[in-house]
Structure formats: structure tokens, C-alpha cells
Design a protein around this motif. Sequence first.
Motif, PDB file in Angstrom:
ATOM      1  N   PRO A 175       0.812  -1.216   0.000  1.00  0.00           N
ATOM      2  CA  PRO A 175       0.000   0.000   0.000  1.00  0.00           C
ATOM      3  C   PRO A 175       0.844   1.263   0.000  1.00  0.00           C
ATOM      4  CG  PRO A 175      -0.891  -1.588   1.564  1.00  0.00           C
ATOM      5  CD  PRO A 175       0.424  -2.138   1.093  1.00  0.00           C
ATOM      6  N   SER A 176       0.461   2.211  -0.832  1.00  0.00           N
ATOM      7  CA  SER A 176       1.191   3.476  -0.964  1.00  0.00           C
ATOM      8  C   SER A 176       0.348   4.612  -0.395  1.00  0.00           C
ATOM      9  CB  SER A 176       1.510   3.746  -2.441  1.00  0.00           C
ATOM     10  OG  SER A 176       2.111   5.004  -2.605  1.00  0.00           O
ATOM     11  N   MET A 177       0.947   5.409   0.463  1.00  0.00           N
ATOM     12  CA  MET A 177       0.271   6.558   1.061  1.00  0.00           C
ATOM     13  C   MET A 177       0.874   7.851   0.523  1.00  0.00           C
ATOM     14  SD  MET A 177      -2.053   5.432   3.244  1.00  0.00           S
ATOM     15  CE  MET A 177      -2.320   6.703   4.482  1.00  0.00           C
ATOM     16  N   ARG A 183      -0.746   6.076   8.395  1.00  0.00           N
ATOM     17  CA  ARG A 183      -2.034   5.471   8.732  1.00  0.00           C
ATOM     18  C   ARG A 183      -2.255   5.455  10.243  1.00  0.00           C
ATOM     19  NH1 ARG A 183      -2.201  -0.171   5.531  1.00  0.00           N
ATOM     20  NH2 ARG A 183       0.055  -0.045   5.603  1.00  0.00           N
ATOM     21  N   ASP A 184      -3.491   5.685  10.660  1.00  0.00           N
ATOM     22  CA  ASP A 184      -3.890   5.525  12.052  1.00  0.00           C
ATOM     23  C   ASP A 184      -5.376   5.208  12.090  1.00  0.00           C
ATOM     24  OD1 ASP A 184      -5.312   7.935  11.780  1.00  0.00           O
ATOM     25  OD2 ASP A 184      -3.719   9.137  12.672  1.00  0.00           O
ATOM     26  N   GLU A 185      -6.008   5.358  13.242  1.00  0.00           N
ATOM     27  CA  GLU A 185      -7.415   4.967  13.362  1.00  0.00           C
ATOM     28  C   GLU A 185      -8.361   5.873  12.585  1.00  0.00           C
ATOM     29  OE1 GLU A 185      -6.541   7.564  16.985  1.00  0.00           O
ATOM     30  OE2 GLU A 185      -5.501   6.072  15.747  1.00  0.00           O
ATOM     31  N   ARG A 186      -7.869   7.034  12.108  1.00  0.00           N
ATOM     32  CA  ARG A 186      -8.704   7.953  11.342  1.00  0.00           C
ATOM     33  C   ARG A 186      -8.168   8.211   9.930  1.00  0.00           C
ATOM     34  NH1 ARG A 186     -13.735   9.554  13.712  1.00  0.00           N
ATOM     35  NH2 ARG A 186     -13.514   9.092  15.942  1.00  0.00           N
ATOM     36  N   VAL A 187      -7.023   7.673   9.624  1.00  0.00           N
ATOM     37  CA  VAL A 187      -6.416   7.810   8.292  1.00  0.00           C
ATOM     38  C   VAL A 187      -6.155   6.402   7.776  1.00  0.00           C
ATOM     39  CG1 VAL A 187      -4.503   8.741   6.937  1.00  0.00           C
ATOM     40  CG2 VAL A 187      -5.359  10.016   8.913  1.00  0.00           C
TER      41      VAL A 187
END
Length: 432
Positions: A175-177, A183-187
Motif C-alpha cells: 500500500p502506498s500513502m 495510517r492511524d485509526e482515522r487515516v
Amino acid sequence: MRNREHEIYDVVGIGFGPSNLSLAIALEEYAASGPGNEMSAVFFERQSSFGWHRSMLLPSATMQISFLKDLVTFRNPTSSFSFIAYLHASGRLPQFVNNQDFFPTRQEFHQYLEWAQAQVADRVVYGSEVTSIRQPFSAAPQPPDRLLLEVADAAGRAGRVIEARNVVISTGLVPSMPAGTERDERVWHSSEFLEKYRRMNPRELRRVAVAGAGQSAAEITRFLYDELPHAQVFAAVPSYGYSVADDTPFANRIFDPEAVDDYYFGTEQTRGAFWRYHRNTNYSVVDGDVIRELYRRSYDDEVRGVSRLEFLNLTMVTGVKRVGAETRVSLQSGPDAEVRELNVDVLVCATGYDPMEPTGLLGDLDRLCLRDEAGRYRVERDYRIATSPESRCGIYLQGGTEHTHGLTSSLLSNIAVRSGEIVDSIVARRTA
């Protein structure tokens, strides 16, 4: 598996998604084709059970390829592992035919994959991961004819070392951001969308954003709009709206098995033309039906005088930070434009994947793998990494070969034929 720990396997598969599932079936069918054709094989998968993009099994989402491009049909149309065989076993063949559709839902295709893997599950060790591959020391003048693989359990504890004459790496895309975004619980990345979404209270999601220009971005935007009638949905699209995928008959021929030869044996100019002219068959494009459905929702909002679905065209995510309970997303329209900030409850980044990169897995063995002028692995036509004479074993890639084999390298379109070619190569090298 435990009873055969010390066996030297003819084939060890690393990862067990659709590609290596197709390979396991090809090995099974080769063994059944005649006496003496059996090959010992085992596959290691770090997931606890089979799963393929489970977090993108959205309601009504359909496959972008024909059901005939399943695990086996292009290699063996009479196979008992085909999608048609699955429909027959499920008692749905007449109903599927009456549906008059070449493209099953993603959920049904996933059920087909689970049905197929159940028939070869004795070859798979779930909850296990190959953490390193090395070549044993040998004092003999000839290089060793086997590799040593370190296998760890799901908790990361090293379990055992097994031996293999050939390994087939299929660990999937990464996966590419967007740069500077974690990444976290909202992203979230799209690869974890449904898993993360189901943990949330939908009533608390009032402002959500989706970044990306491809099929996953559009499908997630549609899903959130439909599932959250109280919420405002922002779609940050780096292009000027979504672009339609070219799935017309002539363009689709680049996914034919013969196209792999045209790409592999073509000139640099030919390969460049493949990407230049046909990138729009798969990359950052969306099915026309999904585009029209989203546009209709947006237009209906205008008619009703509401603004629930907002498209932010030519817009990139440049940063994310938490401010209290909110997630503040930095957005920029063009390199010189002013940065705009948007407060949302959740940001979903449908920003694609990076290619599979096996360098870390190969460790010191990597020095025996030959590379081209750009530093990429030299891969033979049979998907085997070219190695120096110091290595006699086969290291095959299912993925990460776009630079040598073209657009189908990470797609389902060619997995049946590719798996057959890998089996043919292993057999030919074994009998040479």
C-alpha cells in the motif's frame, strides 16, 4: 507439514493470494496428468486464513475482468477448478447464465477463490511467514541445488528452516500513502477500508474524505455517500475528475497472453508505447458505470439544493495532522497553489500500491541476482530471476515484473497462463 519438515520441497510458495493459488492448482493438475509427475510443494501465508482484498468487497462492486479470466481457464479450459465448475458446484450456473453478465461481483469471485483454495488447502500453512532465504554453504565445486528458508509463525517467532529447490515469491503489492501521511485509526488506506469502517460508529462520521483517482477511490466515495446519508463526502481527485477505463476490445488485447511476448521481446520503444498508449486500461481510471453513478448523485444533490458530495479536482493530499478529535487534511491544487485545510472525521487514501520488492527477503542471496542498467532484477521469460552461476535454484516472481513482462504482471488477467509457464519451467529445469 510437521511430519515433513526435513523434506526438500520441489516448490515453496511465499504468499498465498490468487497468483500462488493458481500455481498450486497448476501443480496439482500437472501431477494428475501422468505417473511420475508429482512435485512436493508447500505454500506459506502470513494471514490466518485465505483472503483477497477483503476490505474492498463493497456491495455491488464488480470485477473488472471477465469470469473466464479465472485461476485456470486460459491454461486449461477443461479444469475442474474453473469459475464455471464453481458455479455448477454451488448450484448457480443457470442463474448466472440468466444474469447475462461477464463480470461477477467481487464478493462472488472471492467466494470462488475460497472454494478453489479449500481443494488445495493441504499444501498451505497459514499464520506462517518466510522471513529469509539463503543458500547453504557447500565445499563442493558445484553450487548447492537447494535453498534454506527461515519460517516464522504469526507472532514473529522463528519456527523452522526448510529446504527448497525452487521458490515462487508472491507477497503482493505494498500500500502506498501520500508523502508525509501515516495510517492511524482515522487515516486509512483503501486496502483496509471495510475493516476500519466496521469499527466506527457511522453516526459519528459526518465529514469524510477520499483521496485518489482510480477505481477504488470512486467505489469508496460511492459507498460512503450511500451508507452515510447524514454525512458530507469530499473526493480529492488529482486529475480533473475521474477518467474512464479503456476496456474496448482492441485495447483489452494487451492483457492477452501473447502480449507478454510482445512486451518481453520488444524494444525499449515498443515497451514505452505499451505504457504510453495503454496505461488507461488499468491505472488511475474508473469504470464508466461508476463514474456515471457518482455524477448522477452529484447532479441530484444540485437539484435538491444540497451539497453532500463535493469533488475537489486537481487536488492532492500534502499532509495530515490531528487536531483534537478531528483530522486536519492539507490539500493543494497544483504545485504553486495555496494549501487548503479540511477538517474531517476520516480520510481514506485510495492512492494505489508500490510493486512487490523481494530484496529484503532475499538478503545475501540478492548479490547472486542479476540486475539491469536501472538496478531492477533481470527476469527471464519464465518469470525466474536471472542469477549468477553460483546459484542453481529457481527464484520465481509472481508480481514485480512490470518492467520485463508488462501491464499484466500484478493483475488477475494472466495468472492462469503465468502459473502454467512457471510449472513448465520448473519441470524443464528438473529434467535438464
